[in-house]
Scaffold this motif. Structure first.
Motif, PDB file in Angstrom:
ATOM      1  N   THR A   1       1.040  -1.607  -0.310  1.00 37.07           N
ATOM      2  CA  THR A   1       0.288   0.094   0.596  1.00 37.07           C
ATOM      3  C   THR A   1       1.001   1.438  -0.144  1.00 37.07           C
ATOM      4  OG1 THR A   1      -1.477  -1.037   1.431  1.00 37.07           O
ATOM      5  CG2 THR A   1      -1.739   1.201   1.127  1.00 37.07           C
ATOM      6  N   LEU A   2       1.640   1.303   1.120  1.00 34.27           N
ATOM      7  CA  LEU A   2       2.520   2.646   1.250  1.00 34.27           C
ATOM      8  C   LEU A   2       3.419   2.521  -0.365  1.00 34.27           C
ATOM      9  CD1 LEU A   2       4.343   1.922   4.495  1.00 34.27           C
ATOM     10  CD2 LEU A   2       2.418   3.947   3.528  1.00 34.27           C
ATOM     11  N   ARG A   3       3.865   1.443  -0.871  1.00 39.80           N
ATOM     12  CA  ARG A   3       5.123   1.678  -2.205  1.00 39.80           C
ATOM     13  C   ARG A   3       3.963   2.232  -3.608  1.00 39.80           C
ATOM     14  NH1 ARG A   3       6.710  -3.685  -1.039  1.00 39.80           N
ATOM     15  NH2 ARG A   3       5.643  -4.363  -2.536  1.00 39.80           N
ATOM     16  N   ASP A   4       2.431   1.831  -3.992  1.00 37.73           N
ATOM     17  CA  ASP A   4       1.671   1.996  -4.141  1.00 37.73           C
ATOM     18  C   ASP A   4       1.436   3.813  -3.992  1.00 37.73           C
ATOM     19  OD1 ASP A   4       1.309  -0.555  -5.143  1.00 37.73           O
ATOM     20  OD2 ASP A   4      -0.570  -0.787  -4.680  1.00 37.73           O
ATOM     21  N   GLN A   5       1.323   4.176  -2.807  1.00 34.94           N
ATOM     22  CA  GLN A   5       1.084   5.227  -2.877  1.00 34.94           C
ATOM     23  C   GLN A   5       2.136   6.485  -3.393  1.00 34.94           C
ATOM     24  OE1 GLN A   5       0.287   6.279   1.140  1.00 34.94           O
ATOM     25  NE2 GLN A   5      -1.819   4.456   1.185  1.00 34.94           N
ATOM     26  N   ILE A   6       3.264   5.534  -3.116  1.00 40.01           N
ATOM     27  CA  ILE A   6       4.733   6.757  -3.526  1.00 40.01           C
ATOM     28  C   ILE A   6       4.422   6.688  -4.988  1.00 40.01           C
ATOM     29  CG2 ILE A   6       7.292   6.447  -3.228  1.00 40.01           C
ATOM     30  CD1 ILE A   6       7.062   5.551  -0.598  1.00 40.01           C
ATOM     31  N   ALA A   7       4.031   5.758  -5.394  1.00 42.57           N
ATOM     32  CA  ALA A   7       3.959   5.784  -7.199  1.00 42.57           C
ATOM     33  C   ALA A   7       2.930   6.418  -7.167  1.00 42.57           C
ATOM     34  CB  ALA A   7       3.929   4.378  -7.518  1.00 42.57           C
ATOM     35  N   ARG A   8       2.565   6.385  -6.790  1.00 46.63           N
ATOM     36  CA  ARG A   8       0.739   7.960  -7.233  1.00 46.63           C
ATOM     37  C   ARG A   8       0.966   9.268  -7.008  1.00 46.63           C
ATOM     38  NH1 ARG A   8      -2.795  10.041  -3.968  1.00 46.63           N
ATOM     39  NH2 ARG A   8      -2.026   9.078  -2.735  1.00 46.63           N
ATOM     40  N   LEU A   9       1.946   9.293  -5.983  1.00 47.05           N
ATOM     41  CA  LEU A   9       2.353  10.742  -5.762  1.00 47.05           C
ATOM     42  C   LEU A   9       3.516  10.716  -6.496  1.00 47.05           C
ATOM     43  CD1 LEU A   9       2.811  10.325  -1.943  1.00 47.05           C
ATOM     44  CD2 LEU A   9       1.266  11.934  -3.630  1.00 47.05           C
ATOM     45  N   GLU A  10       4.713   9.942  -7.296  1.00 50.73           N
ATOM     46  CA  GLU A  10       5.286  10.882  -7.823  1.00 50.73           C
ATOM     47  C   GLU A  10       5.209  11.069  -9.432  1.00 50.73           C
ATOM     48  OE1 GLU A  10       7.910   7.204  -7.688  1.00 50.73           O
ATOM     49  OE2 GLU A  10       9.541   8.194  -5.817  1.00 50.73           O
ATOM     50  N   ARG A  11       3.866  10.003  -9.876  1.00 55.42           N
ATOM     51  CA  ARG A  11       3.251  10.394 -10.900  1.00 55.42           C
ATOM     52  C   ARG A  11       2.583  11.850 -10.911  1.00 55.42           C
ATOM     53  NH1 ARG A  11       1.748   5.000 -10.429  1.00 55.42           N
ATOM     54  NH2 ARG A  11      -0.396   5.635 -10.331  1.00 55.42           N
ATOM     55  N   GLU A  12       2.187  12.157  -9.882  1.00 60.17           N
ATOM     56  CA  GLU A  12       1.689  13.713  -9.964  1.00 60.17           C
ATOM     57  C   GLU A  12       1.603  14.442 -10.041  1.00 60.17           C
ATOM     58  OE1 GLU A  12      -1.886  13.613  -6.250  1.00 60.17           O
ATOM     59  OE2 GLU A  12      -2.787  11.414  -7.334  1.00 60.17           O
ATOM     60  N   LEU A  13       3.161  14.743  -9.063  1.00 58.81           N
ATOM     61  CA  LEU A  13       4.229  15.068  -9.337  1.00 58.81           C
ATOM     62  C   LEU A  13       4.474  15.459 -10.359  1.00 58.81           C
ATOM     63  CD1 LEU A  13       6.120  16.348  -7.208  1.00 58.81           C
ATOM     64  CD2 LEU A  13       7.317  15.665  -6.608  1.00 58.81           C
ATOM     65  N   GLY A  14       5.380  15.042 -10.882  1.00 58.76           N
ATOM     66  CA  GLY A  14       5.781  14.633 -12.207  1.00 58.76           C
ATOM     67  C   GLY A  14       4.699  15.418 -13.131  1.00 58.76           C
ATOM     68  N   SER A  15       3.568  14.667 -13.419  1.00 62.27           N
ATOM     69  CA  SER A  15       2.460  15.725 -14.093  1.00 62.27           C
ATOM     70  C   SER A  15       2.434  16.809 -13.402  1.00 62.27           C
ATOM     71  CB  SER A  15       1.582  14.500 -14.407  1.00 62.27           C
ATOM     72  OG  SER A  15       0.719  14.566 -12.817  1.00 62.27           O
ATOM     73  N   ALA A  16       2.434  17.143 -12.592  1.00 61.91           N
ATOM     74  CA  ALA A  16       2.231  18.853 -12.240  1.00 61.91           C
ATOM     75  C   ALA A  16       3.273  19.571 -12.960  1.00 61.91           C
ATOM     76  CB  ALA A  16       1.993  18.557 -10.538  1.00 61.91           C
ATOM     77  N   VAL A  17       4.719  18.808 -12.284  1.00 68.16           N
ATOM     78  CA  VAL A  17       5.837  19.595 -12.797  1.00 68.16           C
ATOM     79  C   VAL A  17       6.127  20.203 -14.155  1.00 68.16           C
ATOM     80  CG1 VAL A  17       8.357  20.200 -12.112  1.00 68.16           C
ATOM     81  CG2 VAL A  17       7.129  19.408 -10.727  1.00 68.16           C
ATOM     82  N   THR A  18       5.739  19.419 -14.864  1.00 66.36           N
ATOM     83  CA  THR A  18       5.563  18.856 -16.426  1.00 66.36           C
ATOM     84  C   THR A  18       4.214  19.827 -17.152  1.00 66.36           C
ATOM     85  OG1 THR A  18       5.181  17.352 -16.518  1.00 66.36           O
ATOM     86  CG2 THR A  18       7.253  17.698 -17.028  1.00 66.36           C
ATOM     87  N   ALA A  19       2.931  19.786 -16.341  1.00 63.86           N
ATOM     88  CA  ALA A  19       1.606  20.202 -16.917  1.00 63.86           C
ATOM     89  C   ALA A  19       2.428  21.941 -17.454  1.00 63.86           C
ATOM     90  CB  ALA A  19       0.960  20.590 -16.350  1.00 63.86           C
TER      91      ALA A  19
ATOM     92  N   TYR B   1       3.481  25.623 -17.501  1.00 68.22           N
ATOM     93  CA  TYR B   1       4.634  26.419 -18.341  1.00 68.22           C
ATOM     94  C   TYR B   1       4.708  28.090 -17.913  1.00 68.22           C
ATOM     95  CZ  TYR B   1       7.192  28.091 -22.285  1.00 68.22           C
ATOM     96  OH  TYR B   1       7.993  28.788 -23.484  1.00 68.22           O
ATOM     97  N   PRO B   2       5.836  28.658 -18.133  1.00 71.79           N
ATOM     98  CA  PRO B   2       7.020  28.517 -18.019  1.00 71.79           C
ATOM     99  C   PRO B   2       7.298  26.889 -17.082  1.00 71.79           C
ATOM    100  CG  PRO B   2       7.070  30.395 -17.108  1.00 71.79           C
ATOM    101  CD  PRO B   2       5.752  29.560 -17.683  1.00 71.79           C
ATOM    102  N   ARG B   3       8.081  26.099 -17.287  1.00 70.89           N
ATOM    103  CA  ARG B   3       8.666  24.505 -15.825  1.00 70.89           C
ATOM    104  C   ARG B   3       8.414  25.257 -14.864  1.00 70.89           C
ATOM    105  NH1 ARG B   3       6.392  21.749 -18.769  1.00 70.89           N
ATOM    106  NH2 ARG B   3       7.415  21.048 -21.252  1.00 70.89           N
ATOM    107  N   LEU B   4       7.607  24.409 -13.270  1.00 64.16           N
ATOM    108  CA  LEU B   4       7.627  24.711 -12.355  1.00 64.16           C
ATOM    109  C   LEU B   4       9.135  24.656 -11.764  1.00 64.16           C
ATOM    110  CD1 LEU B   4       4.130  24.409 -10.873  1.00 64.16           C
ATOM    111  CD2 LEU B   4       5.290  26.663 -11.333  1.00 64.16           C
ATOM    112  N   LEU B   5      10.107  24.368 -10.388  1.00 65.00           N
ATOM    113  CA  LEU B   5      10.668  23.483  -9.961  1.00 65.00           C
ATOM    114  C   LEU B   5       9.921  23.276  -9.058  1.00 65.00           C
ATOM    115  CD1 LEU B   5      13.882  26.538  -9.585  1.00 65.00           C
ATOM    116  CD2 LEU B   5      13.207  25.370 -11.560  1.00 65.00           C
ATOM    117  N   ALA B   6      10.659  21.991  -9.038  1.00 67.92           N
ATOM    118  CA  ALA B   6      10.188  20.846  -7.944  1.00 67.92           C
ATOM    119  C   ALA B   6      10.719  21.122  -6.546  1.00 67.92           C
ATOM    120  CB  ALA B   6       9.974  19.285  -8.437  1.00 67.92           C
TER     121      ALA B   6
ATOM    122  N   GLN C   1       2.544  26.271  -6.313  1.00 63.52           N
ATOM    123  CA  GLN C   1       3.119  27.009  -7.442  1.00 63.52           C
ATOM    124  C   GLN C   1       2.466  27.211  -8.398  1.00 63.52           C
ATOM    125  OE1 GLN C   1       6.788  25.562  -7.769  1.00 63.52           O
ATOM    126  NE2 GLN C   1       8.055  26.377  -5.979  1.00 63.52           N
ATOM    127  N   ALA C   2       1.923  25.875  -9.055  1.00 65.12           N
ATOM    128  CA  ALA C   2       0.919  25.821 -10.275  1.00 65.12           C
ATOM    129  C   ALA C   2       0.123  26.945 -10.089  1.00 65.12           C
ATOM    130  CB  ALA C   2       0.638  24.671 -10.243  1.00 65.12           C
TER     131      ALA C   2
END
Length: 158
Positions: A27-45, A47-52, A87-88
């Motif tokens: 469960t924790l690994r699934d939560q971490i994977a979901r948070l990493e996906r959301e963080l990556g998409s939030a940073v790249t969505a 423009y101009p790019r946000l700094l994580a 920030q976004a």
């Protein structure tokens, strides 16, 4: 897998604890994977790019994180995601204000003398700029003839 331990005549099943820990880890690994996906998409969505926020510290070599360490990683990722989303939101608000400024500049150029807004300010790629300038140079400035010059972008862009 069931491990049976015999202690003082009693038989204990250690498999319950092991399967609970596996489920919690999954469960924790699934939560971490979901948070990493959301963080990556939030940073790249944006423009101009946000700094994580700062990167998660790494450890040399492979290792198995304990449940407490997994929870710490999950909580740090959740905090970073919240900061990036904030920030976004602030960036989107600034961009909306600049778009509104462009609309006002188009309606009343004389109120916004020498104001310049570029595409990056409104969250669009390219080099286009909106600049309020006098028509016909010095004569137009003295006569109060102001207009918006919209650049066509980068002349040598590929």
């Amino acid at each position: 897998m069931v491990f049976l331990e015999q202690t003082a005549g009693f038989v204990h099943a250690a498999a319950v604890v092991e399967s609970d820990e596996r489920a919690v880890r999954r469960t924790l690994r699934d939560q971490i994977a979901r948070l990493e996906r959301e963080l990556g998409s939030a940073v790249t969505a944006a423009y101009p790019r946000l700094l994580a926020a700062a990167a998660v510290p790494s450890h040399p070599g492979p290792r198995l994180l304990s449940l407490g360490e997994l929870e710490i990683v999950r909580d740090e990722l959740a905090d970073r995601l919240a900061a990036v989303r904030q920030q976004a939101a602030l960036q989107a608000e600034r961009q909306a204000q600049k778009r509104l400024l462009i609309e006002r500049m188009l309606l009343e150029p004389a109120r916004f003398k020498w104001v310049r807004v570029c595409n990056e300010d409104i969250g669009e790629p390219g080099c286009k700029q909106f600049h309020v300038r006098p028509r016909l140079g010095l004569v137009g400035m003295l006569a109060g003839w102001w207009h918006i010059k919209i650049s066509s972008g980068c002349p040598l862009a590929t």
